[in-house]
Design an enzyme around this catalytic site. Structure first.
Site, PDB file in Angstrom:
ATOM      1  N   SER A 198       8.359   2.446   7.521  1.00  8.51           N
ATOM      2  CA  SER A 198       7.045   2.393   7.154  1.00  8.51           C
ATOM      3  C   SER A 198       6.245   3.660   7.791  1.00  8.51           C
ATOM      4  CB  SER A 198       6.531   1.036   8.033  1.00  8.51           C
ATOM      5  OG  SER A 198       6.987  -0.137   7.270  1.00  8.51           O
ATOM      6  N   CYS A 249       0.940  -1.232  -0.196  1.00  9.83           N
ATOM      7  CA  CYS A 249      -0.156   0.160   0.034  1.00  9.83           C
ATOM      8  C   CYS A 249       0.752   1.261   0.118  1.00  9.83           C
ATOM      9  CB  CYS A 249      -0.801   0.032   1.199  1.00  9.83           C
ATOM     10  SG  CYS A 249      -2.159  -1.319   1.174  1.00  9.83           S
ATOM     11  N   ARG A 283       4.369   1.483  -0.912  1.00  6.69           N
ATOM     12  CA  ARG A 283       5.620   1.472  -1.654  1.00  6.69           C
ATOM     13  C   ARG A 283       5.605   0.487  -2.968  1.00  6.69           C
ATOM     14  NH1 ARG A 283       8.086   1.898   2.530  1.00  6.69           N
ATOM     15  NH2 ARG A 283       8.554   1.811   3.408  1.00  6.69           N
ATOM     16  N   ASP A 317       3.728  -4.594  11.569  1.00 14.69           N
ATOM     17  CA  ASP A 317       4.061  -6.220  11.209  1.00 14.69           C
ATOM     18  C   ASP A 317       4.000  -6.511   9.888  1.00 14.69           C
ATOM     19  OD1 ASP A 317       4.779  -6.627  13.844  1.00 14.69           O
ATOM     20  OD2 ASP A 317       2.693  -7.269  14.465  1.00 14.69           O
ATOM     21  N   GLN A 318       3.146  -5.713   9.212  1.00 14.95           N
ATOM     22  CA  GLN A 318       2.717  -6.280   8.018  1.00 14.95           C
ATOM     23  C   GLN A 318       3.954  -6.114   7.106  1.00 14.95           C
ATOM     24  OE1 GLN A 318      -0.770  -3.732   7.528  1.00 14.95           O
ATOM     25  NE2 GLN A 318      -1.898  -5.538   6.693  1.00 14.95           N
ATOM     26  N   GLY A 360     -13.916  -5.898   0.623  1.00 15.16           N
ATOM     27  CA  GLY A 360     -12.554  -6.880   0.739  1.00 15.16           C
ATOM     28  C   GLY A 360     -12.531  -7.616   2.006  1.00 15.16           C
ATOM     29  N   GLY A 397      -9.900  -9.985   2.264  1.00 12.44           N
ATOM     30  CA  GLY A 397      -8.473 -10.267   2.227  1.00 12.44           C
ATOM     31  C   GLY A 397      -7.991  -9.907   3.804  1.00 12.44           C
ATOM     32  N   GLU A 398      -6.541 -10.094   3.936  1.00 17.60           N
ATOM     33  CA  GLU A 398      -5.874  -9.629   5.036  1.00 17.60           C
ATOM     34  C   GLU A 398      -6.162  -8.269   5.663  1.00 17.60           C
ATOM     35  OE1 GLU A 398      -1.321  -9.357   7.170  1.00 17.60           O
ATOM     36  OE2 GLU A 398      -1.622 -10.210   5.017  1.00 17.60           O
ATOM     37  N   MET A 399      -6.228  -7.410   4.861  1.00 15.43           N
ATOM     38  CA  MET A 399      -6.615  -5.882   5.096  1.00 15.43           C
ATOM     39  C   MET A 399      -7.969  -5.837   5.429  1.00 15.43           C
ATOM     40  SD  MET A 399      -5.169  -2.845   5.745  1.00 15.43           S
ATOM     41  CE  MET A 399      -3.903  -2.353   4.664  1.00 15.43           C
TER      42      MET A 399
END
Length: 410
Positions: A108, A51, A53, A114-115, A188, A190-192
């Site tokens: 970050s 998200c 970079r 952690d992601q 969504g 997914g993970e996010m």
């Protein structure tokens, strides 16, 4: 020194509307890496796209720098004249140091999150699957992951375990928005998306999650959430207070034309946590609509965080040194193998008669001899690499050369 180059664009150098032009899905990154290696211009490559970079990492022969910006633009079909100032180029030791720090979350938006570690590991996995990750990048990225794990084990960065989701919610609360009892739609799963739904449920929100239709398999959604098919999102959206979109899809999830046709019931808050952006930015022009994207939630640095970051860099320096030493001495690996073989033969000569006098059968004799040879080689390598890591590359080279000369002339 190290023939490693990278080029990157991130949240600190460009806004989301530029970053999204250079974003890759997993499938796109694999195809791009295969194209690069097939061109013969690089020995290996890794593409990292998150998200915040997009980075292209390559290793290559020769001392000349590669035109990575032009290569990246060609892969994305972007004109080269517009965005070069948004990119940072790094090579050699500077690139190595940056990768270790970035993988540990020091670069970050949310320091220590952690992601990024999981995302770096996924980028390496993609490169492996595409068979485009040469030995240099393989060792480099594995070393960076090892260093990041040490940081997370030995240090406690003050914003660790936070994510863009938690940060966005915290910032919204600071601006006076309350989520308890409010209807929220999360686009969504997914993970996010799951992370977003779980965070909102913890705050007491009434959360509905969109799920795409799949031909097979069971799709799990976060606990205490309702579910709808993705195609039904515009039907439930009018009754929602907050709409969060957090997908990894390159397609728009909320379109201006479709939203403007929806009957609105009160003010709507849209939060777009995706790159490329999920939500058409033109919806901000609609009445009673507020739109926030990932760049609207910056992190304020603290003195404590700066101290922890400094400690993390000191810890990572040891891992960086080990990689640099390995890289500069990798041409001596065959020599260390030959010396290990010399040592094993000499050990056999010295203890062979003792082993034979033990009265073992042929199978036991062979097994013991092989174990002794293996142990001798491991001890030798451990000592030599200890010399390399503590005394430096020059001393290590001198030791290897002296030992090989001694055995060859014996």
């Amino acid at each position: 020194m190290v023939n490693i180059q990278m080029i990157g664009i991130d949240h600190g150098t460009a806004p989301v509307e530029i970053r999204e032009r250079f974003a890759f899905t997993n499938a796109q990154s694999i195809k791009a890496m295969e194209t690069l290696v097939a061109s013969g211009k690089v020995g290996g490559c890794v593409i990292l796209s998150t998200c915040n970079r997009t980075e292209l990492w390559v290793s290559h022969e020769g001392d000349d720098s590669l035109p990575l910006y032009e290569m990246l633009c060609a892969l994305k079909g972007v004109e080269t004249g517009h965005f070069e100032d948004c990119f940072v180029n790094r090579s050699g030791k500077q690139a190595v140091e940056y990768l270790f720090e970035m993988t540990s979350g020091l670069h970050s938006m949310i320091v220590g999150e952690d992601q990024i570690l999981a995302q770096v590991k996924k980028a390496l996995e993609n490169a492996r699957n595409a068979q485009v990750c040469d030995n240099v990048l393989e060792v480099l990225f594995r070393s960076a992951v090892t260093g990041a794990k040490r940081v997370k084990t030995d240090l406690s960065l003050s914003t660790a375990n936070a994510s863009a989701v938690e940060l966005a919610i915290e910032k919204m609360q600071a601006r006076g928005f309350a989520f308890a009892g409010r209807k929220c739609l999360v686009i969504g799963n997914g993970e996010m998306g799951k992370r977003t739904a779980n965070a909102l449920v913890r705050l007491g929100a009434d959360v509905t999650v969109t799920v795409r239709q799949y031909r097979s398999g069971i799709v799990e959604i976060p606990e205490n959430c309702s579910r709808i098919n993705y195609g039904e999102r515009y039907q439930v959206l009018p009754a929602c207070d907050f709409i969060v979109s957090a997908t990894s899809s390159p397609n728009v999830t909320i379109k201006y034309e479709d939203l403007s046709a929806c009957p609105m019931e009160g003010e709507k808050i849209f939060i777009d946590l995706a790159v490329p952006r999920d939500i058409d930015p033109r919806i901000a022009e609609l009445e009673n609509v507020r739109l926030y994207d990932i760049d609207d939630f910056p992190v304020d640095a603290t003195e404590e965080l700066e101290l922890q970051t400094r400690a993390a860099r000191e810890l990572l320096a040891e891992q960086e040194h080990k990689f640099i030493s390995w890289y500069e001495c990798r041409d001596l690996i065959p020599a260390t193998g030959r010396i290990a073989d010399y040592m094993a033969r000499e050990v056999d000569l010295r203890v062979g008669s003792l082993v034979r006098d033990m009265g073992l059968d042929d199978g036991q004799n062979e097994k013991l001899t092989r174990a002794v040879d293996t142990a001798a080689g491991k001890v030798l390598r451990k000592l030599l690499f200890a010399v390399r890591d503590t005394a430096g590359v020059d001393v290590f080279r001198s030791c290897v050369e002296a030992m090989e000369t001694t055995y060859e002339n014996a």
